[in-house]
Design a protein around this motif. Structure first.
Motif, short mmCIF file in Angstrom:
data_model
loop_
_atom_site.label_atom_id
_atom_site.label_comp_id
_atom_site.label_asym_id
_atom_site.label_seq_id
_atom_site.Cartn_x
_atom_site.Cartn_y
_atom_site.Cartn_z
N THR A 4 0.86 -1.17 0.00
CA THR A 4 0.00 0.00 0.00
C THR A 4 0.90 1.22 0.00
O THR A 4 1.85 1.29 0.76
CB THR A 4 -0.89 0.00 1.25
OG1 THR A 4 -1.63 -1.20 1.24
CG2 THR A 4 -1.82 1.17 1.26
N THR A 36 5.42 1.34 13.59
CA THR A 36 4.26 1.72 12.79
C THR A 36 4.63 2.80 11.78
O THR A 36 4.26 2.72 10.61
CB THR A 36 3.11 2.22 13.70
OG1 THR A 36 2.72 1.15 14.55
CG2 THR A 36 1.91 2.70 12.89
N TYR A 45 2.03 -0.40 5.21
CA TYR A 45 0.89 -0.18 6.09
C TYR A 45 0.16 1.07 5.65
O TYR A 45 0.77 2.11 5.44
CB TYR A 45 1.40 -0.04 7.53
CG TYR A 45 0.37 0.35 8.55
CD1 TYR A 45 -0.59 -0.56 8.96
CD2 TYR A 45 0.35 1.62 9.11
CE1 TYR A 45 -1.55 -0.21 9.90
CE2 TYR A 45 -0.60 1.98 10.05
CZ TYR A 45 -1.54 1.06 10.44
OH TYR A 45 -2.48 1.41 11.36
N PRO A 47 -2.55 3.67 6.98
CA PRO A 47 -3.18 4.02 8.26
C PRO A 47 -4.68 4.13 8.16
O PRO A 47 -5.23 4.47 7.11
CB PRO A 47 -2.55 5.38 8.58
CG PRO A 47 -2.24 5.96 7.24
CD PRO A 47 -1.84 4.79 6.39
N GLY A 48 -5.33 3.87 9.28
CA GLY A 48 -6.76 4.07 9.40
C GLY A 48 -7.07 5.52 9.72
O GLY A 48 -6.17 6.36 9.86
N HIS A 49 -8.35 5.80 9.87
CA HIS A 49 -8.81 7.17 10.12
C HIS A 49 -8.16 7.79 11.36
O HIS A 49 -7.74 8.95 11.34
CB HIS A 49 -10.33 7.19 10.25
CG HIS A 49 -10.87 8.54 10.52
ND1 HIS A 49 -11.13 8.99 11.79
CD2 HIS A 49 -11.17 9.56 9.69
CE1 HIS A 49 -11.57 10.23 11.73
NE2 HIS A 49 -11.62 10.60 10.46
#
Length: 89
Positions: A4, A36, A45, A47-49
């Motif tokens: 990603t 992270t 990775y 990231p989410g919201h």
């Protein structure tokens, strides 16, 4: 493995411009582990919201900067694919 992608060079430049001397210092300010941040910058990775929001606030990103960092690469690939195939997925 399907990587990603975000615009890591732009994110790294914003991190430096905001005065963070290391990825560890930036990770602490955002509230995540250095691992992270490393995975994020290496394209492993997405990231989410909650993490995107924390990065926006920590770096005081404009909406355009956030779009350029987190969404432009994916949107560009999607649009190119649509044009090449004639299909919207």
């Amino acid at each position: 493995m399907n990587k990603t992608r975000i615009n890591a060079p732009l994110l790294e430049s914003k991190i430096v411009l905001c005065g963070f001397k290391s990825k560890k210092a930036f990770a602490e300010a955002v509230g995540v582990t250095p691992h992270t941040i490393s995975n994020l910058l290496n394209g492993l990775y997405m990231p989410g919201h909650a993490l995107i929001s924390a990065i926006y606030q920590t770096l005081q990103l404009t909406p355009q900067e956030g779009t350029d960092i987190f969404f432009s690469v994916n949107l560009r690939s999607t649009k190119v694919n649509e044009v090449e195939t004639g299909c919207v997925k």
